[in-house]
Motif scaffolding. Structure first.
Motif, PDB file in Angstrom:
ATOM      1  N   SER A  75      -3.459 -11.359   8.934  1.00  0.00           N
ATOM      2  CA  SER A  75      -4.456 -11.257   9.981  1.00  0.00           C
ATOM      3  C   SER A  75      -5.209 -12.580  10.010  1.00  0.00           C
ATOM      4  N   ARG A  76      -4.830 -13.421  10.939  1.00  0.00           N
ATOM      5  CA  ARG A  76      -5.330 -14.800  11.023  1.00  0.00           C
ATOM      6  C   ARG A  76      -4.960 -15.526   9.743  1.00  0.00           C
ATOM      7  N   SER A  77      -5.914 -15.853   8.894  1.00  0.00           N
ATOM      8  CA  SER A  77      -5.578 -16.574   7.667  1.00  0.00           C
ATOM      9  C   SER A  77      -5.718 -15.692   6.424  1.00  0.00           C
ATOM     10  N   ILE A  78      -5.843 -14.379   6.622  1.00  0.00           N
ATOM     11  CA  ILE A  78      -6.033 -13.454   5.505  1.00  0.00           C
ATOM     12  C   ILE A  78      -4.722 -12.725   5.231  1.00  0.00           C
ATOM     13  N   VAL A  79      -4.300 -12.721   3.979  1.00  0.00           N
ATOM     14  CA  VAL A  79      -3.097 -12.002   3.567  1.00  0.00           C
ATOM     15  C   VAL A  79      -3.523 -10.673   2.952  1.00  0.00           C
ATOM     16  N   THR A  80      -2.925  -9.574   3.415  1.00  0.00           N
ATOM     17  CA  THR A  80      -3.270  -8.254   2.879  1.00  0.00           C
ATOM     18  C   THR A  80      -2.031  -7.563   2.344  1.00  0.00           C
ATOM     19  N   ARG A  81      -2.230  -6.723   1.332  1.00  0.00           N
ATOM     20  CA  ARG A  81      -1.176  -5.872   0.789  1.00  0.00           C
ATOM     21  C   ARG A  81      -1.709  -4.450   0.746  1.00  0.00           C
ATOM     22  N   VAL A  82      -0.829  -3.493   0.802  1.00  0.00           N
ATOM     23  CA  VAL A  82      -1.251  -2.101   0.698  1.00  0.00           C
ATOM     24  C   VAL A  82      -0.391  -1.413  -0.349  1.00  0.00           C
ATOM     25  N   PRO A  83      -0.702  -1.619  -1.642  1.00  0.00           N
ATOM     26  CA  PRO A  83       0.023  -0.874  -2.664  1.00  0.00           C
ATOM     27  C   PRO A  83      -0.366   0.603  -2.586  1.00  0.00           C
ATOM     28  N   SER A  84       0.578   1.474  -2.914  1.00  0.00           N
ATOM     29  CA  SER A  84       0.346   2.914  -2.817  1.00  0.00           C
ATOM     30  C   SER A  84       0.881   3.633  -4.040  1.00  0.00           C
ATOM     31  N   VAL A  85       0.310   4.796  -4.291  1.00  0.00           N
ATOM     32  CA  VAL A  85       0.773   5.693  -5.340  1.00  0.00           C
ATOM     33  C   VAL A  85       1.020   7.046  -4.683  1.00  0.00           C
ATOM     34  N   TYR A  86       2.157   7.643  -4.988  1.00  0.00           N
ATOM     35  CA  TYR A  86       2.484   8.984  -4.496  1.00  0.00           C
ATOM     36  C   TYR A  86       2.411   9.960  -5.661  1.00  0.00           C
ATOM     37  N   LEU A  87       1.685  11.072  -5.456  1.00  0.00           N
ATOM     38  CA  LEU A  87       1.540  12.112  -6.467  1.00  0.00           C
ATOM     39  C   LEU A  87       2.298  13.355  -6.014  1.00  0.00           C
ATOM     40  N   PRO A  88       2.960  14.052  -6.947  1.00  0.00           N
ATOM     41  CA  PRO A  88       3.645  15.286  -6.556  1.00  0.00           C
ATOM     42  C   PRO A  88       2.621  16.364  -6.204  1.00  0.00           C
ATOM     43  N   GLY A  89       2.814  17.036  -5.096  1.00  0.00           N
ATOM     44  CA  GLY A  89       1.885  18.075  -4.647  1.00  0.00           C
ATOM     45  C   GLY A  89       0.695  17.470  -3.929  1.00  0.00           C
TER      46      GLY A  89
END
Length: 111
Positions: free
Chosen positions: A45-59
């Protein structure tokens, strides 16, 4: 049919508002068990780098809240510490009756 292989281990905790005898904040464990950690992609986004790490839980019966602390140990022993940014319950009865919780993370260290 299993769509997600929960091969990592997670501990999710939150502050209780109380302190121990040395004035350290006390935490309660909300969840401890199997999970799946995914690093996520990169967005610009313009000059900003973003990441979206995620965790999945059962249930989807775990009461995870925004700003809870997450500690992940991957299947190969890597340690990841983060904070909960967004929590989403996933319920897909038409697709192998899949029920899980997706937790989007903001990195607590290393950003």
């Amino acid at each position: 049919m299993r769509l997600i292989d929960f091969r990592d281990k997670c501990t999710i905790s939150r502050l209780t508002g109380k302190k121990d005898e040395w004035d350290n904040p006390k935490r309660c464990v909300v969840y401890s068990g199997p999970c799946l950690y995914e690093e996520g992609g990169t967005g610009y986004s313009r000059s900003i780098v973003t990441r979206v790490p995620s965790v999945y839980l059962p249930g989807n019966d775990v009461m995870v809240m925004i700003n809870d602390s997450v500690s992940v140990t991957t299947e190969h022993g890597r340690e990841i510490s983060a904070v909960v940014e967004i929590v989403r319950d996933i319920n897909m009865p038409w697709r192998a009756n899949l029920k899980c919780t997706r937790v989007e993370l903001k990195q607590a260290q290393g950003d």
